[in-house]
Scaffold this motif. Structure first.
Motif, mmCIF file in Angstrom:
data_model
loop_
_atom_site.group_PDB
_atom_site.id
_atom_site.type_symbol
_atom_site.label_atom_id
_atom_site.label_comp_id
_atom_site.label_asym_id
_atom_site.label_seq_id
_atom_site.Cartn_x
_atom_site.Cartn_y
_atom_site.Cartn_z
ATOM 1 N N ALA A 75 0.620 -0.975 -0.060
ATOM 2 C CA ALA A 75 -0.647 0.077 0.125
ATOM 3 C C ALA A 75 1.198 1.258 -0.564
ATOM 4 O O ALA A 75 0.710 2.189 -0.453
ATOM 5 C CB ALA A 75 -0.939 0.060 1.340
ATOM 6 N N VAL A 76 1.903 1.153 0.628
ATOM 7 C CA VAL A 76 3.285 2.947 0.630
ATOM 8 C C VAL A 76 3.408 2.244 -0.147
ATOM 9 O O VAL A 76 3.967 3.528 -1.379
ATOM 10 C CB VAL A 76 3.933 2.162 2.065
ATOM 11 N N ARG A 77 4.151 1.492 -1.359
ATOM 12 C CA ARG A 77 4.837 1.849 -2.221
ATOM 13 C C ARG A 77 3.409 1.972 -3.604
ATOM 14 O O ARG A 77 4.299 2.976 -4.819
ATOM 15 C CB ARG A 77 5.148 0.112 -3.157
ATOM 16 N N TYR A 78 2.230 1.652 -3.481
ATOM 17 C CA TYR A 78 1.617 2.035 -4.398
ATOM 18 C C TYR A 78 0.522 3.459 -4.108
ATOM 19 O O TYR A 78 -0.011 3.305 -5.198
ATOM 20 C CB TYR A 78 0.838 0.944 -5.065
ATOM 21 N N ASN A 79 1.031 4.242 -2.845
ATOM 22 C CA ASN A 79 0.372 4.922 -2.338
ATOM 23 C C ASN A 79 -1.410 4.503 -2.720
ATOM 24 O O ASN A 79 -2.412 5.770 -3.178
ATOM 25 C CB ASN A 79 0.107 5.806 -3.878
ATOM 26 N N GLU B 187 6.775 10.148 -9.747
ATOM 27 C CA GLU B 187 5.820 10.590 -8.314
ATOM 28 C C GLU B 187 5.549 9.715 -7.587
ATOM 29 O O GLU B 187 5.044 9.880 -6.357
ATOM 30 C CB GLU B 187 4.750 11.381 -9.215
ATOM 31 N N ASN B 188 4.957 8.697 -8.225
ATOM 32 C CA ASN B 188 4.254 7.428 -7.041
ATOM 33 C C ASN B 188 6.020 7.253 -6.748
ATOM 34 O O ASN B 188 5.727 6.587 -4.915
ATOM 35 C CB ASN B 188 4.473 6.133 -8.184
ATOM 36 N N HIS B 189 7.355 7.066 -6.661
ATOM 37 C CA HIS B 189 8.410 6.308 -6.164
ATOM 38 C C HIS B 189 9.028 7.863 -5.291
ATOM 39 O O HIS B 189 8.883 7.363 -3.689
ATOM 40 C CB HIS B 189 9.432 6.455 -6.744
ATOM 41 N N CYS C 6 6.416 9.985 -3.803
ATOM 42 C CA CYS C 6 5.643 9.714 -2.614
ATOM 43 C C CYS C 6 5.876 8.738 -1.274
ATOM 44 O O CYS C 6 5.333 8.963 -0.319
ATOM 45 C CB CYS C 6 4.153 9.789 -3.273
ATOM 46 N N ALA C 7 5.669 7.629 -2.224
ATOM 47 C CA ALA C 7 6.142 6.001 -1.237
ATOM 48 C C ALA C 7 7.282 6.566 -0.607
ATOM 49 O O ALA C 7 7.234 5.802 0.353
ATOM 50 C CB ALA C 7 6.462 4.986 -2.456
#
Lengths: 239, 239
Positions: free
Chosen positions: A34-38, B44-46, B48-49
């Motif tokens: 979940a953290v990895r994929y926001n 951006e996903n990275h 944020c993660a």
């Protein structure tokens, strides 16, 4: 032909490395995924990433001989299909298909893309289309997976979905709702485009619904009888 | 107050662990990040993660004392803001804001969410709002980053964007287009809501645009002169 290859690859890969706990659990438990994929379709994003990690291995790369430009399109299409299996997007995807189905145009790319999304969704949750003796053992497995999750959620103080709770769900109640409100509406919409699935897919779904409704009536009658028995025993004691 | 905290945290974290090569490179080079994120805003996903991996460490968890329900909202809002910094979504986000700005309603959650997305975007690309002596060294750094990427793309046989190509771009040409077509339109839209930014932000952008247009005229004149000199020298040789 490309569409078939895309659909089949996506179908084979769409649940790769599934941990057995759904997105709601992942998000509420703040898992690594979940953290990895926001919190954005963590499982489906993971299934898809694992698929392409495998495909990147030379000995597994079934697309090794297609041009880079075609690979880009195939990759994009497979990603779209695997991400479409997130049931959180069920309503959105089915609505989009409903808007197209009455004037469906097989030469329109957006239409075909949407159809493929609905087809992989149909496959994904097609268990109840099969004969009872095939389908039922898988329903048992599914409920076991749900109960495992809800037990864990209870022990970790996380929210529990009623449809996963062993104190609230039975096999018939679980299946009746899903068949009536998810499966039949979706397969009946696809039937508008492919009438031949009525006999081989939609009718079995209706039969399965009827089968589980009968089972539920028996369950209900038995618990009613059980209740009366308990009442009369407690009355007997009071006398 | 919560909005300020969300905006500031998102701003601080929005480029965490940036590798110096943009999404286009990630996708074309099929990097680990692109595979992990299925080509969907991989950087951006990275960022944020990584932000929430850091925040999950007890010694870094600045949200340790807020209720789980509030944390969910703060997390969702920070994710939305960091993902909004993907410039591939610039047009979409600015259009959405334009539709709201003339009847902006600070009590409407969707309006405020959209405003926050535009505000973090303004911060993200605000370099040219600053005085030339502050902004220019950063433009040099940015061009160095671009050239590093395009050199690598050339050596790896990947597509090269003209705006990153050291053979096609100069500091003035790079900045003029970006200021005129990206920065000024966005800041002028925000100015409709906050007129006070005209003096402190929009005017500096116009000045910077004028400054780079002057520089470009000098560049053009010099290369014209150089061209004539080369021509006359070659004519001289022919005589």
């Amino acid at each position: 032909m490309t569409d078939m290859c895309i659909l089949m690859t996506a179908a084979v890969c769409h649940d790769l490395d599934h941990p057995g706990y759904n997105n709601t659990y992942q998000i509420n438990a703040r898992t690594e995924l979940a953290v990895r994929y926001n919190d954005i379709s963590p499982l489906e994003n993971h299934h898809c990433a694992v698929a392409f990690q495998i495909l990147a291995m030379p000995e597994c790369n079934i697309f090794a001989n297609i041009e880079p430009e075609s690979f880009k399109q195939v990759r994009q299409a497979i990603i779209t299909l695997i991400l479409a299996t997130d049931m959180a997007r069920h309503g959105e995807i089915l609505d989009s298909f409903r808007q197209k189905v009455d004037n469906f145009d097989f030469t329109n790319e957006e239409h075909v893309k949407c159809l493929k999304m609905v087809l992989i969704k149909c496959c994904d949750i097609s268990n109840e289309v099969r004969p009872t003796e095939v389908a039922e053992p898988w329903v048992d497995c599914l409920l076991e997976e749900y109960f495992m999750q809800s037990d864990r959620e209870k022990s970790e103080g996380l929210p529990v979905a009623p449809f996963m709770d062993r104190d609230k769900v039975t096999k018939p109640t679980a299946q009746i709702g899903f068949i009536k409100f998810v499966l039949i509406p979706m397969f009946e919409t696809v039937m508008k485009l492919f009438p031949q699935i009525e006999e081989i897919m939609v009718q079995p779904l209706r039969d399965s619904r009827d089968h589980y409704e009968e089972l539920k009536q028996i369950d209900d009658a038995m618990s009613e009888a059980q209740k009366k028995k308990t009442e009369s025993m407690s009355l007997g004691k009071k006398k």
